[in-house]
Design a protein around this motif. Structure first.
Motif, PDB file in Angstrom:
ATOM      1  N   MET A  81      26.157   3.501  23.290  1.00  0.00           N
ATOM      2  CA  MET A  81      27.393   3.974  23.913  1.00  0.00           C
ATOM      3  C   MET A  81      27.037   4.610  25.258  1.00  0.00           C
ATOM      4  O   MET A  81      26.260   5.569  25.320  1.00  0.00           O
ATOM      5  CB  MET A  81      28.064   4.997  22.996  1.00  0.00           C
ATOM      6  N   GLY A  82      27.536   4.013  26.335  1.00  0.00           N
ATOM      7  CA  GLY A  82      27.306   4.561  27.669  1.00  0.00           C
ATOM      8  C   GLY A  82      25.844   4.624  28.056  1.00  0.00           C
ATOM      9  O   GLY A  82      25.435   5.513  28.816  1.00  0.00           O
ATOM     10  N   VAL A 132      18.888   1.831   7.123  1.00  0.00           N
ATOM     11  CA  VAL A 132      18.817   3.227   7.551  1.00  0.00           C
ATOM     12  C   VAL A 132      19.063   3.240   9.053  1.00  0.00           C
ATOM     13  O   VAL A 132      18.505   2.425   9.795  1.00  0.00           O
ATOM     14  CB  VAL A 132      17.454   3.867   7.201  1.00  0.00           C
ATOM     15  N   VAL A 133      19.934   4.140   9.484  1.00  0.00           N
ATOM     16  CA  VAL A 133      20.311   4.223  10.892  1.00  0.00           C
ATOM     17  C   VAL A 133      19.678   5.455  11.518  1.00  0.00           C
ATOM     18  O   VAL A 133      19.805   6.563  10.983  1.00  0.00           O
ATOM     19  CB  VAL A 133      21.844   4.296  11.059  1.00  0.00           C
ATOM     20  N   ILE A 134      19.007   5.270  12.646  1.00  0.00           N
ATOM     21  CA  ILE A 134      18.490   6.379  13.451  1.00  0.00           C
ATOM     22  C   ILE A 134      19.439   6.588  14.622  1.00  0.00           C
ATOM     23  O   ILE A 134      19.777   5.634  15.326  1.00  0.00           O
ATOM     24  CB  ILE A 134      17.081   6.086  13.974  1.00  0.00           C
ATOM     25  N   ILE A 135      19.895   7.825  14.805  1.00  0.00           N
ATOM     26  CA  ILE A 135      20.780   8.148  15.925  1.00  0.00           C
ATOM     27  C   ILE A 135      19.965   8.813  17.025  1.00  0.00           C
ATOM     28  O   ILE A 135      19.361   9.861  16.816  1.00  0.00           O
ATOM     29  CB  ILE A 135      21.930   9.069  15.483  1.00  0.00           C
ATOM     30  N   ASN A 136      19.933   8.181  18.196  1.00  0.00           N
ATOM     31  CA  ASN A 136      19.262   8.726  19.383  1.00  0.00           C
ATOM     32  C   ASN A 136      20.294   9.420  20.267  1.00  0.00           C
ATOM     33  O   ASN A 136      21.261   8.787  20.717  1.00  0.00           O
ATOM     34  CB  ASN A 136      18.597   7.611  20.188  1.00  0.00           C
ATOM     35  N   ALA A 137      20.079  10.685  20.537  1.00  0.00           N
ATOM     36  CA  ALA A 137      21.035  11.474  21.307  1.00  0.00           C
ATOM     37  C   ALA A 137      20.967  11.161  22.797  1.00  0.00           C
ATOM     38  O   ALA A 137      20.011  10.553  23.301  1.00  0.00           O
ATOM     39  CB  ALA A 137      20.762  12.964  21.084  1.00  0.00           C
ATOM     40  N   ALA A 138      21.984  11.619  23.512  1.00  0.00           N
ATOM     41  CA  ALA A 138      21.975  11.575  24.964  1.00  0.00           C
ATOM     42  C   ALA A 138      20.991  12.615  25.502  1.00  0.00           C
ATOM     43  O   ALA A 138      20.519  13.489  24.767  1.00  0.00           O
ATOM     44  CB  ALA A 138      23.373  11.858  25.509  1.00  0.00           C
ATOM     45  N   THR A 139      20.686  12.537  26.786  1.00  0.00           N
ATOM     46  CA  THR A 139      19.784  13.506  27.389  1.00  0.00           C
ATOM     47  C   THR A 139      20.302  14.923  27.197  1.00  0.00           C
ATOM     48  O   THR A 139      21.434  15.248  27.587  1.00  0.00           O
ATOM     49  CB  THR A 139      19.626  13.228  28.901  1.00  0.00           C
ATOM     50  N   SER A 140      19.490  15.756  26.559  1.00  0.00           N
ATOM     51  CA  SER A 140      19.772  17.182  26.408  1.00  0.00           C
ATOM     52  C   SER A 140      21.082  17.474  25.697  1.00  0.00           C
ATOM     53  O   SER A 140      21.752  18.469  25.985  1.00  0.00           O
ATOM     54  CB  SER A 140      19.723  17.875  27.778  1.00  0.00           C
ATOM     55  N   VAL A 141      21.436  16.621  24.763  1.00  0.00           N
ATOM     56  CA  VAL A 141      22.537  16.874  23.833  1.00  0.00           C
ATOM     57  C   VAL A 141      21.922  17.033  22.448  1.00  0.00           C
ATOM     58  O   VAL A 141      21.127  16.197  22.020  1.00  0.00           O
ATOM     59  CB  VAL A 141      23.563  15.723  23.839  1.00  0.00           C
ATOM     60  N   ARG A 142      22.256  18.096  21.756  1.00  0.00           N
ATOM     61  CA  ARG A 142      21.656  18.362  20.451  1.00  0.00           C
ATOM     62  C   ARG A 142      22.090  17.324  19.427  1.00  0.00           C
ATOM     63  O   ARG A 142      23.223  16.827  19.452  1.00  0.00           O
ATOM     64  CB  ARG A 142      22.049  19.759  19.955  1.00  0.00           C
ATOM     65  N   CYS A 143      21.212  17.036  18.490  1.00  0.00           N
ATOM     66  CA  CYS A 143      21.540  16.045  17.462  1.00  0.00           C
ATOM     67  C   CYS A 143      22.693  16.511  16.583  1.00  0.00           C
ATOM     68  O   CYS A 143      23.366  15.691  15.953  1.00  0.00           O
ATOM     69  CB  CYS A 143      20.313  15.708  16.622  1.00  0.00           C
ATOM     70  N   ARG A 144      22.939  17.825  16.534  1.00  0.00           N
ATOM     71  CA  ARG A 144      24.066  18.339  15.749  1.00  0.00           C
ATOM     72  C   ARG A 144      25.401  17.782  16.240  1.00  0.00           C
ATOM     73  O   ARG A 144      26.369  17.739  15.491  1.00  0.00           O
ATOM     74  CB  ARG A 144      24.100  19.866  15.810  1.00  0.00           C
ATOM     75  N   ASP A 178      18.283   0.245  11.751  1.00  0.00           N
ATOM     76  CA  ASP A 178      19.232   0.087  12.847  1.00  0.00           C
ATOM     77  C   ASP A 178      19.216   1.356  13.692  1.00  0.00           C
ATOM     78  O   ASP A 178      18.799   2.422  13.232  1.00  0.00           O
ATOM     79  CB  ASP A 178      20.648  -0.155  12.316  1.00  0.00           C
ATOM     80  N   VAL A 179      19.694   1.241  14.927  1.00  0.00           N
ATOM     81  CA  VAL A 179      19.694   2.381  15.843  1.00  0.00           C
ATOM     82  C   VAL A 179      21.027   2.479  16.553  1.00  0.00           C
ATOM     83  O   VAL A 179      21.586   1.471  16.994  1.00  0.00           O
ATOM     84  CB  VAL A 179      18.565   2.265  16.889  1.00  0.00           C
ATOM     85  N   VAL A 180      21.544   3.706  16.664  1.00  0.00           N
ATOM     86  CA  VAL A 180      22.689   4.007  17.507  1.00  0.00           C
ATOM     87  C   VAL A 180      22.193   4.921  18.617  1.00  0.00           C
ATOM     88  O   VAL A 180      21.599   5.972  18.342  1.00  0.00           O
ATOM     89  CB  VAL A 180      23.818   4.705  16.722  1.00  0.00           C
ATOM     90  N   GLY A 181      22.380   4.527  19.866  1.00  0.00           N
ATOM     91  CA  GLY A 181      21.872   5.303  20.990  1.00  0.00           C
ATOM     92  C   GLY A 181      22.971   5.678  21.961  1.00  0.00           C
ATOM     93  O   GLY A 181      23.729   4.820  22.417  1.00  0.00           O
ATOM     94  N   HIS A 182      23.086   6.957  22.252  1.00  0.00           N
ATOM     95  CA  HIS A 182      24.075   7.459  23.207  1.00  0.00           C
ATOM     96  C   HIS A 182      23.383   7.750  24.537  1.00  0.00           C
ATOM     97  O   HIS A 182      22.387   8.477  24.575  1.00  0.00           O
ATOM     98  CB  HIS A 182      24.721   8.725  22.651  1.00  0.00           C
ATOM     99  N   SER A 183      23.881   7.180  25.617  1.00  0.00           N
ATOM    100  CA  SER A 183      23.360   7.422  26.955  1.00  0.00           C
ATOM    101  C   SER A 183      21.852   7.134  26.988  1.00  0.00           C
ATOM    102  O   SER A 183      21.446   6.019  26.665  1.00  0.00           O
ATOM    103  CB  SER A 183      23.679   8.859  27.377  1.00  0.00           C
ATOM    104  N   PHE A 184      20.992   8.122  27.322  1.00  0.00           N
ATOM    105  CA  PHE A 184      19.556   7.841  27.325  1.00  0.00           C
ATOM    106  C   PHE A 184      19.059   7.366  25.970  1.00  0.00           C
ATOM    107  O   PHE A 184      18.060   6.634  25.886  1.00  0.00           O
ATOM    108  CB  PHE A 184      18.745   9.084  27.747  1.00  0.00           C
ATOM    109  N   GLY A 185      19.743   7.728  24.896  1.00  0.00           N
ATOM    110  CA  GLY A 185      19.320   7.291  23.567  1.00  0.00           C
ATOM    111  C   GLY A 185      19.244   5.782  23.434  1.00  0.00           C
ATOM    112  O   GLY A 185      18.467   5.258  22.634  1.00  0.00           O
ATOM    113  N   GLY A 186      20.028   5.062  24.221  1.00  0.00           N
ATOM    114  CA  GLY A 186      19.914   3.607  24.238  1.00  0.00           C
ATOM    115  C   GLY A 186      18.685   3.145  24.994  1.00  0.00           C
ATOM    116  O   GLY A 186      18.062   2.143  24.643  1.00  0.00           O
ATOM    117  N   CYS A 187      18.304   3.875  26.035  1.00  0.00           N
ATOM    118  CA  CYS A 187      17.090   3.553  26.781  1.00  0.00           C
ATOM    119  C   CYS A 187      15.850   3.781  25.926  1.00  0.00           C
ATOM    120  O   CYS A 187      14.888   3.004  25.981  1.00  0.00           O
ATOM    121  CB  CYS A 187      17.002   4.411  28.033  1.00  0.00           C
ATOM    122  N   ALA A 188      15.876   4.855  25.126  1.00  0.00           N
ATOM    123  CA  ALA A 188      14.713   5.209  24.301  1.00  0.00           C
ATOM    124  C   ALA A 188      14.328   4.086  23.353  1.00  0.00           C
ATOM    125  O   ALA A 188      13.158   3.949  22.984  1.00  0.00           O
ATOM    126  CB  ALA A 188      15.002   6.487  23.513  1.00  0.00           C
TER     127      ALA A 188
END
Length: 322
Positions: free
Chosen positions: A153-154, A51-63, A127-137
């Motif tokens: 990513m980034g 199961v993959v959890i997607i962590n968004a970037a700062t203040s970007v909606r999960c949509r 597993d986790v996919v993190g965009h921008s701050f989502g990788g820090c989280a």
């Protein structure tokens, strides 16, 4: 489209972007704050299916990540996306006075998603996919030791000296001067009316805008580091793939490597891609998750999550570990 702000995704396009069996969910964090998100679940449980959890970037909606989530689901994964407190599906009526920081987003909100994944998908790898701050989280959650693989990513901490030299001073003025000033005026950052990003809680702005090279030098980072004896990332042992784009003004090599250094207990791979490697002139900080890259960039993450290694046909180059 600015390279420094996410493009708008109209609701009509989002509806078309979700052909898979997406379901909405609500999940309370440990402090009781209720988070909202979406899940893709295969009808038959399988303990071998990640199961993959997607962590968004700062203040970007999960949509913003729904097309990518559907792609992972179509390729055999269960998937969860969610919004941090104060954003999108997790936004209260008012952001004024809302207690929310980068540490809250990681230690409370992402932690709640890890707990939900363990409960709703028992026995499955996470597993986790993190965009921008989502990788820090990833490194801020107490249950981060349960994660099998990570692809970012980034991902970086927005330290201004790491920004791309040609845009550094403009970005410093935008994100580290104007953003905190407007936040003081409104009690939160009115990013949506400016077309920069979603409206953002004041505590998150303080963390972002503080000009310190290390996470534990940010306001909420100091508090969490003290609580965790200075090592909030120590629980992570998952293999980490950090993807960066050479035209991403946030995700310079210095910025990506600064964050990767925190994952000291993890095998780490940094893949640096130039837009020209995939026949493009620009990709930037946000466009990786556009569906036009579903055959050129998305398979990189798909292969990593499946096998824990890069395919030899991947574009770009691996940055040598220091």
């Amino acid at each position: 489209m600015s390279l420094l702000s996410p493009p708008d995704l109209p609701a009509t396009r989002l509806a078309a972007a979700r052909p898979g069996p997406s379901e909405t969910f609500s999940e309370p964090a440990a402090d009781g704050f209720v988070l909202g998100g979406f899940a893709w679940r295969h009808p038959q449980a399988d303990p071998s299916r990640p199961v993959v959890i997607i962590n968004a970037a700062t203040s970007v909606r999960c949509r913003y990540y729904l097309r990518f989530a559907d792609y992972l689901f179509a390729n055999g994964f269960d998937v969860m996306t969610y919004d941090y407190r104060g954003i999108g599906e997790s936004r209260p009526a008012s952001l004024k006075g809302l207690k929310a920081s980068w540490s809250d987003w990681g230690a409370l909100d992402f932690e709640a998603m890890l707990q939900r994944a363990r409960r709703e998908f028992p026995g499955q790898p996470i597993d986790v996919v993190g965009h921008s701050f989502g990788g820090c989280a990833v490194g801020l959650a107490a249950s981060a030791g349960a994660i099998r693989r990570v692809a970012t990513m980034g991902a970086q901490f927005a330290y201004w000296r790491d920004y791309a030299p040609g845009l550094r001073w403009r970005m410093l003025g935008k994100w580290h001067v104007l953003m905190p000033l407007l936040t003081r005026l409104y009690g939160y950052f009115p990013g949506k009316r400016l077309g920069w990003m979603e409206d953002t809680p004041a505590g998150v702005v303080r963390d972002w805008a503080t000009p310190h090279p290390r996470y534990e030098g940010r306001p909420s980072g100091r508090r969490l580091a003290a609580k965790r004896n200075g090592q909030p990332f120590a629980r992570v042992s998952a293999a980490v793939l950090a993807i960066s784009l050479s035209d991403d003004p946030f995700g310079t090599v210095a910025a990506i490597e600064r964050l990767l250094a925190y994952f000291s207990n993890s095998p780490r791979t940094h893949l640096r891609i130039a837009p020209q490697d995939i026949g493009e002139t620009e990709v930037g900080h946000f466009a990786f998750f556009h569906s036009r890259f579903d055959t050129r960039l998305w398979p990189i993450i798909l292969g990593w999550l499946r096998h824990g290694e890069l395919d030899t046909s991947c574009p770009g180059r691996v940055v040598p570990r220091a």
